[in-house]
Scaffold this active site. Structure first.
Site, PDB file in Angstrom:
ATOM      1  N   THR A  82      28.037  70.034  33.550  1.00 27.06           N
ATOM      2  CA  THR A  82      28.442  70.009  34.962  1.00 27.06           C
ATOM      3  C   THR A  82      27.326  69.464  35.843  1.00 27.06           C
ATOM      4  OG1 THR A  82      28.951  71.469  36.819  1.00 27.06           O
ATOM      5  CG2 THR A  82      27.704  72.448  35.045  1.00 27.06           C
ATOM      6  N   ASP A  83      27.699  68.945  37.004  1.00 21.48           N
ATOM      7  CA  ASP A  83      26.676  68.497  37.960  1.00 21.48           C
ATOM      8  C   ASP A  83      25.937  69.679  38.594  1.00 21.48           C
ATOM      9  OD1 ASP A  83      28.714  69.461  39.607  1.00 21.48           O
ATOM     10  OD2 ASP A  83      28.917  67.639  40.813  1.00 21.48           O
ATOM     11  N   GLU A  84      26.492  70.904  38.431  1.00 21.61           N
ATOM     12  CA  GLU A  84      25.859  72.064  39.082  1.00 21.61           C
ATOM     13  C   GLU A  84      24.472  72.378  38.512  1.00 21.61           C
ATOM     14  OE1 GLU A  84      28.258  75.429  39.900  1.00 21.61           O
ATOM     15  OE2 GLU A  84      30.019  74.232  40.344  1.00 21.61           O
ATOM     16  N   TYR A 124      26.394  80.866  36.476  1.00 19.19           N
ATOM     17  CA  TYR A 124      27.168  79.848  35.743  1.00 19.19           C
ATOM     18  C   TYR A 124      26.328  78.597  35.500  1.00 19.19           C
ATOM     19  CZ  TYR A 124      30.224  75.772  35.191  1.00 19.19           C
ATOM     20  OH  TYR A 124      30.768  74.584  34.758  1.00 19.19           O
ATOM     21  N   LYS A 162      24.881  76.917  31.995  1.00 16.55           N
ATOM     22  CA  LYS A 162      25.189  75.550  31.561  1.00 16.55           C
ATOM     23  C   LYS A 162      23.895  74.754  31.371  1.00 16.55           C
ATOM     24  CE  LYS A 162      28.726  73.817  31.078  1.00 16.55           C
ATOM     25  NZ  LYS A 162      29.660  73.748  29.894  1.00 16.55           N
TER      26      LYS A 162
HETATM   27  P1  NAD Z   1      38.582  76.454  31.862  1.00 20.40           P
HETATM   28  O1  NAD Z   1      38.006  77.746  32.323  1.00 20.40           O
HETATM   29  O2  NAD Z   1      39.864  75.967  32.424  1.00 20.40           O
HETATM   30  O3  NAD Z   1      38.793  76.509  30.266  1.00 20.40           O
HETATM   31  C1  NAD Z   1      37.839  77.046  29.406  1.00 20.40           C
HETATM   32  C2  NAD Z   1      38.459  77.129  28.018  1.00 20.40           C
HETATM   33  O4  NAD Z   1      37.467  77.669  27.123  1.00 20.40           O
HETATM   34  C3  NAD Z   1      39.674  78.067  27.944  1.00 20.40           C
HETATM   35  O5  NAD Z   1      40.687  77.472  27.157  1.00 20.40           O
HETATM   36  C4  NAD Z   1      39.123  79.311  27.272  1.00 20.40           C
HETATM   37  O6  NAD Z   1      40.101  80.020  26.518  1.00 20.40           O
HETATM   38  C5  NAD Z   1      38.038  78.723  26.372  1.00 20.40           C
HETATM   39  N1  NAD Z   1      36.986  79.701  26.079  1.00 20.40           N
HETATM   40  C6  NAD Z   1      36.287  80.452  26.967  1.00 20.40           C
HETATM   41  N2  NAD Z   1      35.444  81.261  26.320  1.00 20.40           N
HETATM   42  C7  NAD Z   1      35.597  81.006  24.989  1.00 20.40           C
HETATM   43  C8  NAD Z   1      34.988  81.513  23.813  1.00 20.40           C
HETATM   44  N3  NAD Z   1      34.079  82.492  23.857  1.00 20.40           N
HETATM   45  N4  NAD Z   1      35.360  80.990  22.619  1.00 20.40           N
HETATM   46  C9  NAD Z   1      36.298  80.008  22.557  1.00 20.40           C
HETATM   47  N5  NAD Z   1      36.919  79.516  23.626  1.00 20.40           N
HETATM   48  C10 NAD Z   1      36.573  80.006  24.834  1.00 20.40           C
HETATM   49  O7  NAD Z   1      37.419  75.402  32.035  1.00 20.40           O
HETATM   50  P2  NAD Z   1      37.475  73.882  32.512  1.00 20.40           P
HETATM   51  O8  NAD Z   1      37.481  73.855  33.986  1.00 20.40           O
HETATM   52  O9  NAD Z   1      38.513  73.159  31.745  1.00 20.40           O
HETATM   53  O10 NAD Z   1      36.014  73.406  32.037  1.00 20.40           O
HETATM   54  C11 NAD Z   1      35.808  72.946  30.712  1.00 20.40           C
HETATM   55  C12 NAD Z   1      34.347  72.552  30.532  1.00 20.40           C
HETATM   56  O11 NAD Z   1      34.019  71.538  31.458  1.00 20.40           O
HETATM   57  C13 NAD Z   1      33.368  73.700  30.774  1.00 20.40           C
HETATM   58  O12 NAD Z   1      32.327  73.580  29.835  1.00 20.40           O
HETATM   59  C14 NAD Z   1      32.858  73.439  32.194  1.00 20.40           C
HETATM   60  O13 NAD Z   1      31.549  73.934  32.342  1.00 20.40           O
HETATM   61  C15 NAD Z   1      32.895  71.931  32.242  1.00 20.40           C
HETATM   62  N6  NAD Z   1      33.094  71.343  33.585  1.00 20.40           N
HETATM   63  C16 NAD Z   1      34.135  71.735  34.367  1.00 20.40           C
HETATM   64  C17 NAD Z   1      34.338  71.121  35.606  1.00 20.40           C
HETATM   65  C18 NAD Z   1      35.477  71.516  36.510  1.00 20.40           C
HETATM   66  O14 NAD Z   1      35.535  71.051  37.652  1.00 20.40           O
HETATM   67  N7  NAD Z   1      36.429  72.330  36.075  1.00 20.40           N
HETATM   68  C19 NAD Z   1      33.473  70.112  36.021  1.00 20.40           C
HETATM   69  C20 NAD Z   1      32.399  69.734  35.197  1.00 20.40           C
HETATM   70  C21 NAD Z   1      32.236  70.355  33.965  1.00 20.40           C
HETATM   71  O1  DAU Z   2      30.854  70.714  40.186  1.00 23.84           O
HETATM   72  C1  DAU Z   2      31.458  71.020  38.964  1.00 23.84           C
HETATM   73  C2  DAU Z   2      31.918  72.460  38.972  1.00 23.84           C
HETATM   74  O2  DAU Z   2      33.018  72.529  39.871  1.00 23.84           O
HETATM   75  C3  DAU Z   2      32.317  72.983  37.599  1.00 23.84           C
HETATM   76  O3  DAU Z   2      31.186  72.986  36.763  1.00 23.84           O
HETATM   77  C4  DAU Z   2      32.884  74.395  37.703  1.00 23.84           C
HETATM   78  O4  DAU Z   2      33.359  74.816  36.424  1.00 23.84           O
HETATM   79  C5  DAU Z   2      34.040  74.373  38.672  1.00 23.84           C
HETATM   80  O5  DAU Z   2      34.537  75.694  38.840  1.00 23.84           O
HETATM   81  C6  DAU Z   2      33.613  73.798  40.013  1.00 23.84           C
HETATM   82  O6  DAU Z   2      32.702  74.690  40.700  1.00 23.84           O
HETATM   83  P1  DAU Z   2      32.815  74.975  42.275  1.00 23.84           P
HETATM   84  O7  DAU Z   2      32.193  76.276  42.548  1.00 23.84           O
HETATM   85  O8  DAU Z   2      32.366  73.788  43.042  1.00 23.84           O
HETATM   86  O9  DAU Z   2      34.431  75.049  42.390  1.00 23.84           O
HETATM   87  P2  DAU Z   2      35.402  76.047  43.194  1.00 23.84           P
HETATM   88  O10 DAU Z   2      36.773  75.467  43.084  1.00 23.84           O
HETATM   89  O11 DAU Z   2      35.204  77.467  42.805  1.00 23.84           O
HETATM   90  O12 DAU Z   2      34.905  75.884  44.678  1.00 23.84           O
HETATM   91  C7  DAU Z   2      34.907  74.609  45.322  1.00 23.84           C
HETATM   92  C8  DAU Z   2      34.341  74.802  46.717  1.00 23.84           C
HETATM   93  O13 DAU Z   2      35.284  75.567  47.491  1.00 23.84           O
HETATM   94  C9  DAU Z   2      33.046  75.598  46.756  1.00 23.84           C
HETATM   95  O14 DAU Z   2      32.224  75.079  47.798  1.00 23.84           O
HETATM   96  C10 DAU Z   2      33.485  77.007  47.085  1.00 23.84           C
HETATM   97  C11 DAU Z   2      34.711  76.780  47.957  1.00 23.84           C
HETATM   98  N1  DAU Z   2      35.746  77.830  47.870  1.00 23.84           N
HETATM   99  C12 DAU Z   2      36.208  78.161  46.623  1.00 23.84           C
HETATM  100  C13 DAU Z   2      37.177  79.129  46.495  1.00 23.84           C
HETATM  101  C14 DAU Z   2      37.670  79.535  45.120  1.00 23.84           C
HETATM  102  C15 DAU Z   2      36.274  78.403  49.001  1.00 23.84           C
HETATM  103  O15 DAU Z   2      35.874  78.062  50.127  1.00 23.84           O
HETATM  104  N2  DAU Z   2      37.236  79.351  48.873  1.00 23.84           N
HETATM  105  C16 DAU Z   2      37.697  79.757  47.663  1.00 23.84           C
HETATM  106  O16 DAU Z   2      38.574  80.664  47.610  1.00 23.84           O
END
Ligand code: NAD
Ligand code: DAU
Length: 353
Positions: free
Chosen positions: A134-136, A159, A163
């Site tokens: 992730t970019d975080e 988190y 990562k």
């Molecule tokens: P998600 O939470 O939707 O899905 C996570 C998946 O991992 C689920 O299917 C869950 O069952 C599985 N999982 C969790 N713990 C597990 C364990 N102990 N063993 C096996 N499986 C397990 O997540 P996502 O949003 O699809 O993110 C996927 C990946 O991409 C993550 O590594 C996250 O850090 C990364 N990522 C997400 C975003 C985003 O915006 N969602 C952005 C950048 C990177």
């Molecule tokens: O940048 C990549 C990341 O983006 C991934 O690595 C994470 O898995 C993914 O969850 C996401 O993280 P964020 O914290 O940026 O996403 P989230 O959707 O939780 O929040 C987006 C923005 O909105 C953040 O600034 C917090 C704000 N927010 C979020 C929620 C859930 C609100 O203002 N209200 C809310 O209820």
């Protein structure tokens, strides 16, 4: 030794993972795609029901925190490649329970690295461990600037710290054991099948239900949004064409302040639901801020664009429209998720295995 190319995708039942598994199963009929997922609250096999009968697809319910189980499945399937997405992924949950994030994101990654290493040590030709990050990990930006692949790590939430630790471990295995690896760091994804705890699907759900839209702090936090299918396509590209030992940043070239994004979402939802203009925006409620809230993320994705030829295929307006349409057409999915009924779906499907 496997004759066919086998990829273990971890977390393939989750949001991004399910789009990636679909992409791989459809694009590579000669591969075997093994989806290794524990089906936590975020994993949902309904996400894959259109492809789960495919000959080149296998599902394994397994927990990456369990080293012996991971080892067993790696010996069974002999993967040429691992694409590792399984993680605890929600920042707010990491603030409530950091340990779960260390156990899955750090120790789970180590178990996968160990299993891959013990399978292929000394025979790395054609093998690859691809870690999805992730970019975080880069922390937060001020008003200007972009994250590049050389931006120093500076994570602020449990988190992002977990990562960052997993990224370091993957690089360390590359250096120490010659394990071939690639890492990508992506910005915020949105699209169909995202669990309604993240900003966009949560707000879509609340608008449908006419519940308040809780905007953290003053709403002036910036994220860089990418449509999930464009991320899945980038992962496919990097898996096949990326250079070992390299990192690629992936982003949408698409920065939005939360409050501005929420207003656009409200407008589109009013139209889609046939409600009067301003009805959804009236639900916006400013609430207590997230502790340690990162101010701004923005990705410089020029390396993957220039070196591998990737760029997003849909505009934000198109992507948001597709996302809203999907949630409105799949309200049953949303209700199952929010009621927890998808767990019963899994039990009835897999109780005999
Ligand atoms: P998600 O939470 O939707 O899905 C996570 C998946 O991992 C689920 O299917 C869950 O069952 C599985 N999982 C969790 N713990 C597990 C364990 N102990 N063993 C096996 N499986 C397990 O997540 P996502 O949003 O699809 O993110 C996927 C990946 O991409 C993550 O590594 C996250 O850090 C990364 N990522 C997400 C975003 C985003 O915006 N969602 C952005 C950048 C990177
Ligand atoms: O940048 C990549 C990341 O983006 C991934 O690595 C994470 O898995 C993914 O969850 C996401 O993280 P964020 O914290 O940026 O996403 P989230 O959707 O939780 O929040 C987006 C923005 O909105 C953040 O600034 C917090 C704000 N927010 C979020 C929620 C859930 C609100 O203002 N209200 C809310 O209820």
């Amino acid at each position: 030794m496997s004759s066919q190319h086998t990829i273990i995708v971890t977390g393939g039942a989750g949001f991004i993972g399910s789009h990636l598994v679909r992409e791989l199963v459809n694009n590579y009929p000669d591969y075997k795609i093994v989806n290794l997922d524990a089906l936590t609250y975020a994993g949902n096999l309904e996400n894959l029901k259109d492809i789960d009968q495919s000959d080149n697809y296998v599902f394994e319910k397994a927990d990456i925190r369990d080293a012996a189980q991971v080892d067993h499945l790696f010996k069974k399937h002999q993967p040429d490649g691992v694409i590792h997405l399984a993680a605890e992924s929600h920042v707010d949950r990491s603030i409530e329970n950091p340990s779960a994030f260390v156990e899955t994101n750090v120790m789970g990654t180590v178990h996968l690295l160990n299993a891959f290493r013990s399978l292929w040590q000394g025979q790395w030709e054609g093998k690859r461990f691809y870690h999805i990050s992730t970019d975080e990990v880069y922390g937060t930006l001020g008003e200007t600037g972009l994250f590049t692949e050389t931006t120093p790590y500076d994570p602020n939430s449990p988190y992002s710290a977990s990562k960052a630790a997993s990224d370091h471990l993957v690089r360390a295995y590359g250096e120490t054991y010659d394990m071939p690896y690639v890492i990508t760091n992506c910005s915020n994804n949105y699209g169909p099948n995202q669990f309604p705890e993240k900003l966009i699907p949560l707000f879509i759900n609340n608008i449908i239900e006419k519940k308040p839209l809780p905007v953290y702090g003053d709403g002036n936090y910036t994220r860089d949004w990418l449509f999930v299918i464009d991320h899945a396509k980038a992962i496919d590209l990097v898996y096949h064409k990326g250079v070992n030992g390299e990192t690629y940043n992936i982003g949408g070239f698409n920065e939005w302040k939360n409050i501005d994004l929420v207003k656009v979402l409200c407008q589109q939802m009013d139209q889609a639901l046939g409600r009067s203009a301003g009805e959804s925006a009236a639900l916006i409620t400013f609430v207590k801020d997230r502790p340690g809230h990162d101010k701004r993320y923005a990705i410089d994705a020029s390396k993957i664009k220039n070196e591998l030829g990737w760029e997003p295929s849909v505009t934000f307006e198109q992507g948001l429209e597709k996302t809203i349409a999907w949630y409105l057409q799949n309200e049953k999915w949303l209700r199952n998720i929010t009621s927890g009924a998808y767990q019963s779906y899994y039990e009835s499907m897999y109780s005999n295995r």
